[in-house]
Structures are given as C-alpha cells and as structure tokens.
Design an enzyme around this catalytic site. Structure first.
Site, PDB file in Angstrom:
ATOM      1  CE1 TYR A  59      -3.389  -2.793   0.134  1.00 50.06           C
ATOM      2  CE2 TYR A  59      -3.623  -2.340   2.389  1.00 50.06           C
ATOM      3  CZ  TYR A  59      -3.939  -3.135   1.474  1.00 50.06           C
ATOM      4  OH  TYR A  59      -4.864  -4.071   1.302  1.00 50.06           O
ATOM      5  N   PRO A 211     -15.903  -3.960   2.189  1.00 52.50           N
ATOM      6  CG  PRO A 211     -15.658  -2.967   4.241  1.00 52.50           C
ATOM      7  CD  PRO A 211     -14.922  -3.438   3.148  1.00 52.50           C
ATOM      8  CG  LEU A 212     -18.658   0.283   3.432  1.00 52.53           C
ATOM      9  CD1 LEU A 212     -18.207   2.092   3.903  1.00 52.53           C
ATOM     10  CD2 LEU A 212     -19.893   0.314   4.056  1.00 52.53           C
ATOM     11  N   GLY A 213     -18.523  -2.092  -0.584  1.00 50.84           N
ATOM     12  CA  GLY A 213     -18.811  -2.473  -2.152  1.00 50.84           C
ATOM     13  C   GLY A 213     -17.590  -1.876  -3.026  1.00 50.84           C
ATOM     14  CG  PHE A 216     -10.502   0.653  -6.369  1.00 56.79           C
ATOM     15  CD1 PHE A 216      -9.741   1.661  -6.367  1.00 56.79           C
ATOM     16  CD2 PHE A 216     -10.673  -0.490  -5.599  1.00 56.79           C
ATOM     17  CE1 PHE A 216      -8.425   1.383  -5.768  1.00 56.79           C
ATOM     18  CE2 PHE A 216      -9.057  -0.649  -4.856  1.00 56.79           C
ATOM     19  CZ  PHE A 216      -8.181   0.351  -4.798  1.00 56.79           C
ATOM     20  CB  THR A 217     -16.454  -0.080  -8.750  1.00 56.11           C
ATOM     21  OG1 THR A 217     -16.429  -0.896  -7.558  1.00 56.11           O
ATOM     22  CG2 THR A 217     -15.358  -0.473  -9.561  1.00 56.11           C
TER      23      THR A 217
HETATM   24  N1  LIG Z   1      -6.791  -8.628   0.614  1.00 59.02           N
HETATM   25  C1  LIG Z   1      -7.185  -7.679  -0.202  1.00 59.02           C
HETATM   26  O1  LIG Z   1      -6.790  -8.302  -1.451  1.00 59.02           O
HETATM   27  C2  LIG Z   1      -7.656  -6.490  -0.118  1.00 59.02           C
HETATM   28  C3  LIG Z   1      -8.416  -5.593  -1.086  1.00 59.02           C
HETATM   29  C4  LIG Z   1      -8.774  -4.652  -0.883  1.00 59.02           C
HETATM   30  C5  LIG Z   1      -9.064  -4.022   0.364  1.00 59.02           C
HETATM   31  N2  LIG Z   1      -8.126  -4.860   1.670  1.00 59.02           N
HETATM   32  C6  LIG Z   1      -8.346  -4.291   3.013  1.00 59.02           C
HETATM   33  O2  LIG Z   1      -9.877  -4.263   3.102  1.00 59.02           O
HETATM   34  C7  LIG Z   1      -9.943  -2.840   3.642  1.00 59.02           C
HETATM   35  C8  LIG Z   1     -11.496  -2.352   3.384  1.00 59.02           C
HETATM   36  O3  LIG Z   1     -11.514  -2.287   2.121  1.00 59.02           O
HETATM   37  P1  LIG Z   1     -11.834  -0.812   1.689  1.00 59.02           P
HETATM   38  O4  LIG Z   1     -11.382   0.186   2.327  1.00 59.02           O
HETATM   39  O5  LIG Z   1     -11.218  -0.962   0.138  1.00 59.02           O
HETATM   40  O6  LIG Z   1     -13.455  -0.976   1.586  1.00 59.02           O
HETATM   41  P2  LIG Z   1     -14.612  -0.112   0.869  1.00 59.02           P
HETATM   42  O7  LIG Z   1     -15.600  -1.078   0.906  1.00 59.02           O
HETATM   43  O8  LIG Z   1     -14.095   0.304  -0.418  1.00 59.02           O
HETATM   44  O9  LIG Z   1     -14.750   1.144   1.575  1.00 59.02           O
HETATM   45  C9  LIG Z   1     -13.902   2.123   1.433  1.00 59.02           C
HETATM   46  C10 LIG Z   1     -14.617   3.538   0.863  1.00 59.02           C
HETATM   47  O10 LIG Z   1     -15.846   3.669   1.575  1.00 59.02           O
HETATM   48  C11 LIG Z   1     -15.588   4.983   1.984  1.00 59.02           C
HETATM   49  N3  LIG Z   1     -16.191   5.082   3.509  1.00 59.02           N
HETATM   50  C12 LIG Z   1     -15.772   4.433   4.566  1.00 59.02           C
HETATM   51  N4  LIG Z   1     -16.553   4.597   5.650  1.00 59.02           N
HETATM   52  C13 LIG Z   1     -17.498   5.280   5.238  1.00 59.02           C
HETATM   53  C14 LIG Z   1     -18.810   5.910   5.857  1.00 59.02           C
HETATM   54  N5  LIG Z   1     -19.125   5.436   7.085  1.00 59.02           N
HETATM   55  N6  LIG Z   1     -19.431   6.468   4.966  1.00 59.02           N
HETATM   56  C15 LIG Z   1     -19.292   6.707   3.638  1.00 59.02           C
HETATM   57  N7  LIG Z   1     -18.314   6.491   3.068  1.00 59.02           N
HETATM   58  C16 LIG Z   1     -17.349   5.668   3.786  1.00 59.02           C
HETATM   59  C17 LIG Z   1     -14.200   5.527   2.116  1.00 59.02           C
HETATM   60  O11 LIG Z   1     -14.013   6.935   1.651  1.00 59.02           O
HETATM   61  P3  LIG Z   1     -13.568   8.099   2.962  1.00 59.02           P
HETATM   62  O12 LIG Z   1     -12.183   7.707   2.889  1.00 59.02           O
HETATM   63  O13 LIG Z   1     -13.975   9.275   2.384  1.00 59.02           O
HETATM   64  O14 LIG Z   1     -14.215   7.475   4.194  1.00 59.02           O
HETATM   65  C18 LIG Z   1     -13.590   4.817   0.979  1.00 59.02           C
HETATM   66  O15 LIG Z   1     -14.177   5.334  -0.334  1.00 59.02           O
HETATM   67  C19 LIG Z   1      -8.874  -1.982   3.029  1.00 59.02           C
HETATM   68  O16 LIG Z   1      -8.602  -0.691   3.871  1.00 59.02           O
HETATM   69  C20 LIG Z   1      -7.719  -3.044   3.177  1.00 59.02           C
HETATM   70  O17 LIG Z   1      -6.904  -3.131   4.353  1.00 59.02           O
HETATM   71  C21 LIG Z   1      -7.946  -5.905   1.283  1.00 59.02           C
END
Ligand SMILES: NC(=O)c1ccc[n+]([C@@H]2O[C@H](COP(=O)([O-])OP(=O)(O)OC[C@H]3O[C@@H](n4cnc5c(N)ncnc54)[C@H](OP(=O)(O)O)[C@@H]3O)[C@@H](O)[C@H]2O)c1
Length: 296
Positions: A59, A211-213, A216-217
């Site tokens: 990252y 977890p919020l879908g 990226f998309t």
């Molecule tokens: N193993 C793997 O291949 C892999 C792949 C992807 C991710 N991960 C891990 O999984 C974690 C979670 O995935 P992710 O962060 O990508 O999740 P996500 O489902 O994409 O959620 C993140 C997005 O949601 C927004 N968000 C977060 N809390 C919110 C809220 N309460 N209300 C509205 N928007 C909200 C964030 O924007 P803001 O910053 O504006 O809040 C960001 O745009 C990552 O951080 C990473 O550690 C692992």
C-alpha cells in the site's frame, strides 16, 4: 446489539477493526494529500478501541506501513497488526504478482522492518486465483509451506488466506491451519457466500474486504442509492454505510470488519455500527438489494 469481541485464531480482537489501504494516495499509490489527517484517523481508531489493523507493504508501497509505525509505535498492548503478502508494485503503481516462496519471505521481512515489530500477528497469503485465474502462480502448498516456516521461526503468529476460492480455503485449513480468510464480500457483492459458509463450519474468522462495495467502483454511493438500504437506514436513523456494515456483522459472529477510511467522521460512524440492531424484517429487506459487480 452485536457482540463486540471475537478473535483471530486465539488472539482476542474487537469486531470492528480498521483497514489502512485508504491511507495511501490515489490508486493506493504514493503518499496521501494530507498525511497528518491520516495520522489523526489512526490515532482516533486506537482511541475508539480498534485493536485489529489491516495493512500491506504494497500500500503506497511503504507509505501506509510507515504511517502506521510513525503514528502508533510503540503499539498499545493488544493491538494486532495484520498484513498480506503476494504482490508488489512497479514504478507506475501497477500491481505485480510476487508470490513465490522466497518473495513471500522477503515481504514478511519487509513488513517486520517497516512496522518495527518482532512478530506479525497474522500474515495473509494474497492469491491471484479470483482476479487472474490465468496467472502462473507458485503451487499453493509451497506458498503455505513458506508461511508455516516463518510461523515456526516466530516471525508471524497466524497464517491467513486472501482472495481465494473454497478449495484453497479447505486446503489451507487442513494443511497449515488459518486464522482468517479475507475475501471481498458486501451487500453489493455476495458471491463469496460459499467461503463464508465454510468459515462458519470450521469456526474460522472471516474478514470481508470492500465491505462497502469498493471505493474503486463507487460502492458507498451505490449503497446510498439502493432503496432497501436507504429505507432501513431511515428506520434506524443511521447512514446507508452503517446499514451495510451492520448487515455484515449479522452474517456470522466471527466476521470481523476492517472498513477503510481517510475520515475521522466516517471512522466514528463505522465504530458505532455495533449499536445498529437489524431485526428480521430489516435483514429480509436487505436480501433484496440488487447485487452489482464491484471491485477490480
Ligand atoms: N486482501 C485484499 O486483496 C484487499 C483488497 C482490498 C482491501 N483490503 C483491505 O480491506 C480494507 C477495507 O476495504 P476498503 O477500504 O477498500 O473498503 P471499501 O468497501 O472500498 O470502503 C472504503 C470506501 O468507503 C468510504 N467510507 C468508509 N466509511 C464510510 C462511511 N461511514 N460512510 C461513507 N463512506 C465511507 C471510504 O471513503 P472515505 O475515505 O471518504 O471515508 C472509501 O471510499 C482495506 O482498507 C484493506 O485494508 C484487502
């Protein structure tokens, strides 16, 4: 109200952790625009009881582990650092598979150095089999063997697997034993239900990413636009994102959340999700959410 604690293997953790991927710059590449704001998010997370932080050397690369170390080291008692290995970045930020046993070992060593710990609490083997089934990946047995050797040497406490199908999860459980499965799963993408069921049957922690879908998309916006999610949110006086996270918690008592955010306000909302008590009518309504193809 959902129970507030669970565990990774036998390491107790709060059910709401923090995913640190969002702390890097755009495209998870380079530094964030406002590093101090990212440090404030990390500090507030720990203050609010986060004791499970998910990260990766790739990252940034390096950026997110450096932020975590600069902000939180020496780590408060009980904070569990979870990382993943199996990829690296090229000069342009492209994700490159790097999952031969010697590469996995080098990445574990890099994480130990950058996070400044003697032992990582859990290391996920991040496979390509879901996104790039055509990839010429090293044999699973060799990869798991490399991580089991590092566990034996005391460099990591638990092995996990990430971005994998049911067959790989079964093999990992039977051969090395695992502390978590980390796969994409959300109200918008329930295609991993078979692996979630396997985790329930084997009593293994399940950690949904995206977890919020998926940011990226447009995952959070898609949740807000869904009529079933917004009506449940209005009924409870919470946000659509909180409904989506509460729905995940209701799926399995060993499901651990690691929502990612750059915002203290969103972090605080996410930490409050344990108090969102969805009833049977809510869960039935949410089953009708139209899945969308999210994530790369
Ligand atoms: N193993 C793997 O291949 C892999 C792949 C992807 C991710 N991960 C891990 O999984 C974690 C979670 O995935 P992710 O962060 O990508 O999740 P996500 O489902 O994409 O959620 C993140 C997005 O949601 C927004 N968000 C977060 N809390 C919110 C809220 N309460 N209300 C509205 N928007 C909200 C964030 O924007 P803001 O910053 O504006 O809040 C960001 O745009 C990552 O951080 C990473 O550690 C692992």
């Amino acid at each position: 109200m959902s129970t507030s604690t669970s565990s990774l293997g036998d390491l107790p953790v709060h059910r709401i952790g923090f995913g640190a991927m969002q702390l890097a710059g755009p495209g998870v590449f380079g530094p964030p625009a406002d590093p101090e704001a990212c440090r404030a998010v990390l500090r507030r997370a720990v203050e609010l009881g986060v004791d499970h932080i998910d990260t990766a050397q790739f990252y940034g690369p390096d950026v997110v582990n450096d932020l975590i170390r600069e902000t939180l080291h020496p780590y408060p008692e009980g904070v569990r650092l979870v990382t993943k290995v199996g990829a690296e970045r090229d000069d342009q930020g492209a994700w490159v598979m790097a999952s031969r046993p010697e590469q996995l070992r080098a990445q574990v060593e890099a994480n130990l150095r950058s996070l400044r710990v003697e032992r990582l609490d859990l290391v996920n083997l991040r496979r390509q089999e879901r996104d790039h089934p055509e990839a010429d990946e090293a044999p699973l047995a060799d990869q798991l063997g490399a991580l089991a050797d590092l566990r034996e040497e005391g460099k990591l406490a638990l092995v996990g697997v990430s971005s994998v199908g049911a067959e790989t999860v079964r093999t990992a459980i039977e051969t090395v034993g695992i502390g978590q499965v980390q796969n994409p799963y959300s109200l918008l993408d329930r295609s991993d239900a078979d692996v979630l069921e396997l985790c329930r049957r084997h009593d293994v922690a399940y950690v949904p990413y995206f977890p919020l879908g998926s940011a990226f998309t447009g995952g959070p916006a898609a949740l807000a636009a869904d009529p079933h999610v917004s009506s449940v949110a209005a009924k409870h006086g919470v946000t659509p994102s909180q409904v989506a996270l509460a729905w995940l918690l209701a799926q399995y008592d060993r499901l651990l959340l690691i929502p990612g955010t750059k915002s203290v306000a969103h972090l605080e909302e996410n930490m409050a999700v344990l108090e969102v008590d969805l009833d049977a009518d809510d869960l039935a309504a949410l089953e009708r959410v139209e899945p969308v193809r999210v994530g790369p």
